[in-house]
Design a protein around this motif. Structure first.
Motif, PDB file in Angstrom:
ATOM      1  N   PHE A 269      80.148  87.872 134.535  1.00  0.00           N
ATOM      2  CA  PHE A 269      78.757  87.572 134.871  1.00  0.00           C
ATOM      3  C   PHE A 269      78.510  86.074 134.688  1.00  0.00           C
ATOM      4  O   PHE A 269      78.878  85.492 133.670  1.00  0.00           O
ATOM      5  CB  PHE A 269      77.808  88.360 133.969  1.00  0.00           C
ATOM      6  CG  PHE A 269      76.350  88.072 134.210  1.00  0.00           C
ATOM      7  CD1 PHE A 269      75.708  88.597 135.315  1.00  0.00           C
ATOM      8  CD2 PHE A 269      75.642  87.270 133.333  1.00  0.00           C
ATOM      9  CE1 PHE A 269      74.362  88.333 135.541  1.00  0.00           C
ATOM     10  CE2 PHE A 269      74.291  87.005 133.550  1.00  0.00           C
ATOM     11  CZ  PHE A 269      73.655  87.540 134.658  1.00  0.00           C
ATOM     12  N   GLU A 270      77.904  85.455 135.687  1.00  0.00           N
ATOM     13  CA  GLU A 270      77.662  84.012 135.639  1.00  0.00           C
ATOM     14  C   GLU A 270      76.184  83.747 135.373  1.00  0.00           C
ATOM     15  O   GLU A 270      75.355  83.790 136.282  1.00  0.00           O
ATOM     16  CB  GLU A 270      78.096  83.338 136.943  1.00  0.00           C
ATOM     17  CG  GLU A 270      78.045  81.824 136.872  1.00  0.00           C
ATOM     18  CD  GLU A 270      78.677  81.158 138.083  1.00  0.00           C
ATOM     19  OE1 GLU A 270      78.654  79.923 138.137  1.00  0.00           O
ATOM     20  OE2 GLU A 270      79.189  81.883 138.960  1.00  0.00           O
ATOM     21  N   ALA A 271      75.869  83.472 134.124  1.00  0.00           N
ATOM     22  CA  ALA A 271      74.502  83.145 133.747  1.00  0.00           C
ATOM     23  C   ALA A 271      74.204  81.698 134.101  1.00  0.00           C
ATOM     24  O   ALA A 271      75.106  80.901 134.353  1.00  0.00           O
ATOM     25  CB  ALA A 271      74.291  83.383 132.253  1.00  0.00           C
ATOM     26  N   ALA A 272      72.920  81.359 134.086  1.00  0.00           N
ATOM     27  CA  ALA A 272      72.517  79.992 134.441  1.00  0.00           C
ATOM     28  C   ALA A 272      73.140  78.976 133.505  1.00  0.00           C
ATOM     29  O   ALA A 272      73.598  77.906 133.925  1.00  0.00           O
ATOM     30  CB  ALA A 272      70.991  79.884 134.412  1.00  0.00           C
ATOM     31  N   GLY A 273      73.181  79.301 132.195  1.00  0.00           N
ATOM     32  CA  GLY A 273      73.767  78.386 131.230  1.00  0.00           C
ATOM     33  C   GLY A 273      75.243  78.156 131.473  1.00  0.00           C
ATOM     34  O   GLY A 273      75.750  77.034 131.320  1.00  0.00           O
ATOM     35  N   GLN A 274      75.959  79.195 131.870  1.00  0.00           N
ATOM     36  CA  GLN A 274      77.382  79.057 132.144  1.00  0.00           C
ATOM     37  C   GLN A 274      77.624  78.225 133.392  1.00  0.00           C
ATOM     38  O   GLN A 274      78.587  77.452 133.451  1.00  0.00           O
ATOM     39  CB  GLN A 274      78.018  80.437 132.277  1.00  0.00           C
ATOM     40  CG  GLN A 274      78.018  81.216 130.966  1.00  0.00           C
ATOM     41  CD  GLN A 274      78.596  82.614 131.122  1.00  0.00           C
ATOM     42  OE1 GLN A 274      78.624  83.162 132.216  1.00  0.00           O
ATOM     43  NE2 GLN A 274      79.039  83.183 130.018  1.00  0.00           N
ATOM     44  N   SER A 275      76.758  78.356 134.380  1.00  0.00           N
ATOM     45  CA  SER A 275      76.891  77.543 135.590  1.00  0.00           C
ATOM     46  C   SER A 275      76.707  76.070 135.270  1.00  0.00           C
ATOM     47  O   SER A 275      77.459  75.210 135.745  1.00  0.00           O
ATOM     48  CB  SER A 275      75.864  77.988 136.645  1.00  0.00           C
ATOM     49  OG  SER A 275      76.067  79.334 137.015  1.00  0.00           O
ATOM     50  N   GLU A 276      75.708  75.772 134.435  1.00  0.00           N
ATOM     51  CA  GLU A 276      75.486  74.375 134.055  1.00  0.00           C
ATOM     52  C   GLU A 276      76.652  73.851 133.228  1.00  0.00           C
ATOM     53  O   GLU A 276      77.075  72.696 133.386  1.00  0.00           O
ATOM     54  CB  GLU A 276      74.192  74.234 133.269  1.00  0.00           C
ATOM     55  CG  GLU A 276      73.886  72.783 132.901  1.00  0.00           C
ATOM     56  CD  GLU A 276      72.531  72.593 132.254  1.00  0.00           C
ATOM     57  OE1 GLU A 276      72.282  71.484 131.744  1.00  0.00           O
ATOM     58  OE2 GLU A 276      71.724  73.548 132.273  1.00  0.00           O
ATOM     59  N   LEU A 277      77.178  74.693 132.349  1.00  0.00           N
ATOM     60  CA  LEU A 277      78.328  74.284 131.543  1.00  0.00           C
ATOM     61  C   LEU A 277      79.512  73.926 132.431  1.00  0.00           C
ATOM     62  O   LEU A 277      80.170  72.895 132.221  1.00  0.00           O
ATOM     63  CB  LEU A 277      78.710  75.401 130.568  1.00  0.00           C
ATOM     64  CG  LEU A 277      80.005  75.186 129.780  1.00  0.00           C
ATOM     65  CD1 LEU A 277      79.946  73.903 128.962  1.00  0.00           C
ATOM     66  CD2 LEU A 277      80.283  76.380 128.881  1.00  0.00           C
ATOM     67  N   CYS A 278      79.795  74.752 133.423  1.00  0.00           N
ATOM     68  CA  CYS A 278      80.918  74.475 134.327  1.00  0.00           C
ATOM     69  C   CYS A 278      80.716  73.151 135.057  1.00  0.00           C
ATOM     70  O   CYS A 278      81.674  72.388 135.244  1.00  0.00           O
ATOM     71  CB  CYS A 278      81.086  75.619 135.322  1.00  0.00           C
ATOM     72  SG  CYS A 278      81.769  77.118 134.598  1.00  0.00           S
TER      73      CYS A 278
END
Length: 268
Positions: A23-32
């Protein structure tokens, strides 16, 4: 038991989900996005987050997206070994025999980094997980290990991943030289209510369940209230709720099932 009761083709709330299905949460997208910038900068990075917030999972997803022909990733997750242990594990991961003594180990690691960069055209990316457990005396030697050309270049990327106290430690005066050289830092937030609901439904979908929603809206709200959006706690609570439902022969889990699951977890 729960796979047979619900007809799952795979258990929904486990750690072994393939990286491309996470699951790709908003926080993980920004981290990437920030980690992509870190690779271009070839610098020091810092990622923090509460226990169970999904730091390692997010890093795993990012690493899986890297081209192995262009990146040489070394992941180390045993910080209690200290500096000598880090040097040894780094060399082993890079395919080199660790020598006796720190000065020789440093020279061999730097040589291995140069070999990766100049001969194999691969960027060394070293990830130190659970870095809040590192003895503070290792920060300056790690900075110097990667420094090159009178500190104008880096031999590779160093990423520290740990709990929030890691950032607090690095902001202390003795570690100011290290902290000032961090080019990318990010604190991974927990999921909000909408993301928690999407997370639970995503994992149920991955299980192959096709009979409709398992958790009612009230149950999902209680899951969020009880876990504060921490993925590890969500997994733990949902697994227990599924067990409660299977024991009671229920296909739809209401808020009462979450309450029973919480009671079971509190009792150990």
């Amino acid at each position: 038991m729960i796979d047979l009761h619900y007809g799952f083709s795979r258990l929904p709330f486990t750690k072994d989900i393939p990286a491309d299905l996470l699951f790709e949460a908003a926080g993980q997208s920004e981290l990437c996005a920030r980690l992509e910038f870190l690779l271009k900068q070839r610098g020091l990075g810092l990622v923090t987050g509460e226990t169970g917030s999904g730091k390692s999972t997010a890093i795993r997803r990012f690493v899986s997206s890297l081209d192995s022909a262009r990146h040489s990733v070394v992941y180390l997750a045993n910080p209690i070994l200290g500096l000598s242990g880090i040097y040894r594990d780094l060399l082993v991961a890079l395919g080199h025999e660790p020598p006796f003594g720190k000065p020789k180990a440093v020279a061999r690691i730097r040589s291995a980094f140069l070999e990766q960069r100049n001969n194999k055209h691969r960027l060394p990316v070293v990830i130190l997980d659970e870095a809040h457990l590192l003895p503070p005396t290792v920060f300056e030697p790690l900075r110097l290990l990667f420094s090159s050309e009178m500190d104008s270049q880096s031999l590779g990327v160093l990423l520290l991943v740990g709990q929030p106290e890691l950032r607090q430690t690095l902001r202390l005066v003795p570690y100011e030289a290290f902290y000032q050289r961090i080019s990318t830092q990010y604190h991974l937030p927990p999921l909000d209510l909408a993301q928690t609901i999407a997370y639970v439904r995503h994992h149920i979908q991955l299980s192959g369940y096709k009979a409709g929603p398992i958790f009612t809206d009230d149950a999902l709200s209680r899951i969020y209230e009880s876990t504060k959006g921490i993925p590890r706690l969500i997994n733990r609570l949902c697994n227990m709720a599924l067990i409660v439902g299977a024991l009671e022969k229920k296909q739809i889990l209401e808020e009462s099932a979450i309450r029973k699951a919480l009671a079971d977890l509190e009792q150990g």
